[in-house]
Scaffold this motif. Structure first.
Motif, PDB file in Angstrom:
ATOM      1  N   ARG A 104       4.416 -12.629  -8.343  1.00 43.12           N
ATOM      2  CA  ARG A 104       3.636 -13.284  -7.282  1.00 43.12           C
ATOM      3  C   ARG A 104       4.553 -13.750  -6.155  1.00 43.12           C
ATOM      4  N   ARG A 105       5.665 -14.398  -6.526  1.00 49.12           N
ATOM      5  CA  ARG A 105       6.587 -14.880  -5.504  1.00 49.12           C
ATOM      6  C   ARG A 105       7.186 -13.718  -4.712  1.00 49.12           C
ATOM      7  N   TRP A 106       7.492 -12.618  -5.386  1.00 49.21           N
ATOM      8  CA  TRP A 106       8.073 -11.449  -4.713  1.00 49.21           C
ATOM      9  C   TRP A 106       7.067 -10.817  -3.747  1.00 49.21           C
ATOM     10  N   LEU A 107       5.816 -10.642  -4.193  1.00 48.06           N
ATOM     11  CA  LEU A 107       4.793 -10.057  -3.324  1.00 48.06           C
ATOM     12  C   LEU A 107       4.491 -10.966  -2.132  1.00 48.06           C
ATOM     13  N   ALA A 108       4.406 -12.264  -2.371  1.00 50.13           N
ATOM     14  CA  ALA A 108       4.158 -13.202  -1.272  1.00 50.13           C
ATOM     15  C   ALA A 108       5.326 -13.194  -0.281  1.00 50.13           C
ATOM     16  N   ARG A 109       6.532 -13.043  -0.800  1.00 50.42           N
ATOM     17  CA  ARG A 109       7.712 -12.979   0.088  1.00 50.42           C
ATOM     18  C   ARG A 109       7.655 -11.737   0.963  1.00 50.42           C
ATOM     19  N   LEU A 110       7.175 -10.623   0.420  1.00 52.49           N
ATOM     20  CA  LEU A 110       7.025  -9.415   1.245  1.00 52.49           C
ATOM     21  C   LEU A 110       6.118  -9.696   2.441  1.00 52.49           C
ATOM     22  N   VAL A 111       5.015 -10.401   2.191  1.00 53.93           N
ATOM     23  CA  VAL A 111       4.063 -10.704   3.263  1.00 53.93           C
ATOM     24  C   VAL A 111       4.672 -11.655   4.291  1.00 53.93           C
ATOM     25  N   SER A 112       5.467 -12.616   3.843  1.00 54.81           N
ATOM     26  CA  SER A 112       5.990 -13.622   4.776  1.00 54.81           C
ATOM     27  C   SER A 112       7.278 -13.195   5.484  1.00 54.81           C
ATOM     28  N   THR A 113       7.893 -12.100   5.041  1.00 52.76           N
ATOM     29  CA  THR A 113       9.173 -11.705   5.643  1.00 52.76           C
ATOM     30  C   THR A 113       9.172 -10.314   6.264  1.00 52.76           C
ATOM     31  N   ARG A 114       7.987  -9.699   6.363  1.00 49.67           N
ATOM     32  CA  ARG A 114       7.898  -8.356   6.927  1.00 49.67           C
ATOM     33  C   ARG A 114       6.593  -8.180   7.679  1.00 49.67           C
ATOM     34  N   ARG A 115       6.581  -7.190   8.537  1.00 45.85           N
ATOM     35  CA  ARG A 115       5.338  -6.719   9.151  1.00 45.85           C
ATOM     36  C   ARG A 115       4.996  -5.426   8.411  1.00 45.85           C
ATOM     37  N   ILE A 116       3.887  -5.432   7.724  1.00 48.09           N
ATOM     38  CA  ILE A 116       3.480  -4.281   6.920  1.00 48.09           C
ATOM     39  C   ILE A 116       2.337  -3.584   7.648  1.00 48.09           C
ATOM     40  N   VAL A 117       2.580  -2.354   8.065  1.00 45.74           N
ATOM     41  CA  VAL A 117       1.594  -1.573   8.806  1.00 45.74           C
ATOM     42  C   VAL A 117       1.064  -0.487   7.869  1.00 45.74           C
ATOM     43  N   ILE A 118      -0.245  -0.450   7.725  1.00 41.96           N
ATOM     44  CA  ILE A 118      -0.865   0.476   6.776  1.00 41.96           C
ATOM     45  C   ILE A 118      -1.856   1.368   7.505  1.00 41.96           C
ATOM     46  N   MET A 119      -1.711   2.668   7.322  1.00 40.13           N
ATOM     47  CA  MET A 119      -2.649   3.647   7.867  1.00 40.13           C
ATOM     48  C   MET A 119      -3.197   4.445   6.689  1.00 40.13           C
ATOM     49  N   PRO A 120      -4.374   4.083   6.218  1.00 42.52           N
ATOM     50  CA  PRO A 120      -4.915   4.770   5.045  1.00 42.52           C
ATOM     51  C   PRO A 120      -5.104   6.279   5.244  1.00 42.52           C
ATOM     52  N   THR A 121      -5.589   6.688   6.412  1.00 42.01           N
ATOM     53  CA  THR A 121      -5.804   8.114   6.662  1.00 42.01           C
ATOM     54  C   THR A 121      -5.304   8.467   8.055  1.00 42.01           C
ATOM     55  N   ALA A 122      -4.104   9.016   8.127  1.00 43.17           N
ATOM     56  CA  ALA A 122      -3.569   9.445   9.418  1.00 43.17           C
ATOM     57  C   ALA A 122      -4.371  10.624   9.956  1.00 43.17           C
ATOM     58  N   ASN A 123      -4.964  11.374   9.067  1.00 43.61           N
ATOM     59  CA  ASN A 123      -5.787  12.531   9.439  1.00 43.61           C
ATOM     60  C   ASN A 123      -7.215  12.255   8.961  1.00 43.61           C
ATOM     61  N   ALA A 124      -7.896  11.351   9.656  1.00 44.96           N
ATOM     62  CA  ALA A 124      -9.227  10.938   9.218  1.00 44.96           C
ATOM     63  C   ALA A 124     -10.227  12.090   9.227  1.00 44.96           C
ATOM     64  N   LEU A 125     -10.146  12.960  10.219  1.00 44.20           N
ATOM     65  CA  LEU A 125     -11.065  14.106  10.267  1.00 44.20           C
ATOM     66  C   LEU A 125     -10.814  15.035   9.083  1.00 44.20           C
ATOM     67  N   GLY A 126      -9.551  15.312   8.803  1.00 46.27           N
ATOM     68  CA  GLY A 126      -9.214  16.151   7.661  1.00 46.27           C
ATOM     69  C   GLY A 126      -9.656  15.515   6.342  1.00 46.27           C
ATOM     70  N   TYR A 127      -9.527  14.194   6.248  1.00 46.81           N
ATOM     71  CA  TYR A 127      -9.978  13.492   5.051  1.00 46.81           C
ATOM     72  C   TYR A 127     -11.486  13.639   4.902  1.00 46.81           C
ATOM     73  N   TYR A 128     -12.224  13.438   5.999  1.00 43.71           N
ATOM     74  CA  TYR A 128     -13.677  13.574   5.951  1.00 43.71           C
ATOM     75  C   TYR A 128     -14.066  14.987   5.526  1.00 43.71           C
ATOM     76  N   GLN A 129     -13.365  15.979   6.054  1.00 46.75           N
ATOM     77  CA  GLN A 129     -13.687  17.379   5.741  1.00 46.75           C
ATOM     78  C   GLN A 129     -13.002  17.861   4.464  1.00 46.75           C
ATOM     79  N   ASN A 130     -12.144  17.031   3.867  1.00 49.86           N
ATOM     80  CA  ASN A 130     -11.395  17.374   2.650  1.00 49.86           C
ATOM     81  C   ASN A 130     -10.541  18.615   2.847  1.00 49.86           C
ATOM     82  N   LYS A 131      -9.850  18.695   4.002  1.00 48.17           N
ATOM     83  CA  LYS A 131      -8.932  19.810   4.259  1.00 48.17           C
ATOM     84  C   LYS A 131      -7.629  19.301   4.849  1.00 48.17           C
TER      85      LYS A 131
END
Length: 131
Positions: A104-131
């Motif tokens: 818990r302390r390690w995960l909370a430290r990640l949040v407080s000491t970094r900027r975490i940028v998450i892109m679930p689907t860089a290719n959203a159209l391809g994900y929608y079309q499953n290709k």
């Protein structure tokens, strides 16, 4: 629109790409020296549309990071018995899920000491079309 979910946006082609940023703006306010030098971590769920597990995995990782950071921040007021009780309950829940105090302390430290940028689907159209 290519994606039925984006019909209300006026997009004629493609799908929206969502980006989630997790950072502790209380510790690193916008415009501050610490915000300007905050290390960044990028998590990509998928580049190819047929990569099905990645988007769910990074979304669950984001959820866990936020849940743990909120739990570790409790109690917000040690004199408030409800806040103390919330802290006990959320830590007990995380313990039962195998996320002990050191994790818990390690995960909370990640949040407080970094900027975490998450892109679930860089290719959203391809994900929608499953290709």
């Amino acid at each position: 629109a290519d994606c039925p979910y984006d019909r209300d946006t006026g997009l004629n082609a493609g799908c929206r790409n969502y980006i989630l940023t997790i950072e502790d703006k209380a510790v690193h306010p916008e415009g501050s020296a610490s915000a300007a030098t905050l290390p960044e971590v990028f998590l990509s769920g998928c580049l190819h549309g047929n990569e099905r597990v990645g988007p769910s995995s990074v979304t669950e990782a984001a959820s866990l990071l936020l849940e743990v950071a909120a739990c570790v921040a409790l109690p917000t007021d040690p004199a408030d018995s409800r806040s103390v009780n919330d802290a006990i309950l959320c830590r007990r829940d995380l313990d039962e899920r195998g996320i002990g105090e050191s994790h818990r302390r390690w995960l909370a430290r990640l949040v407080s000491t970094r900027r975490i940028v998450i892109m679930p689907t860089a290719n959203a159209l391809g994900y929608y079309q499953n290709k």
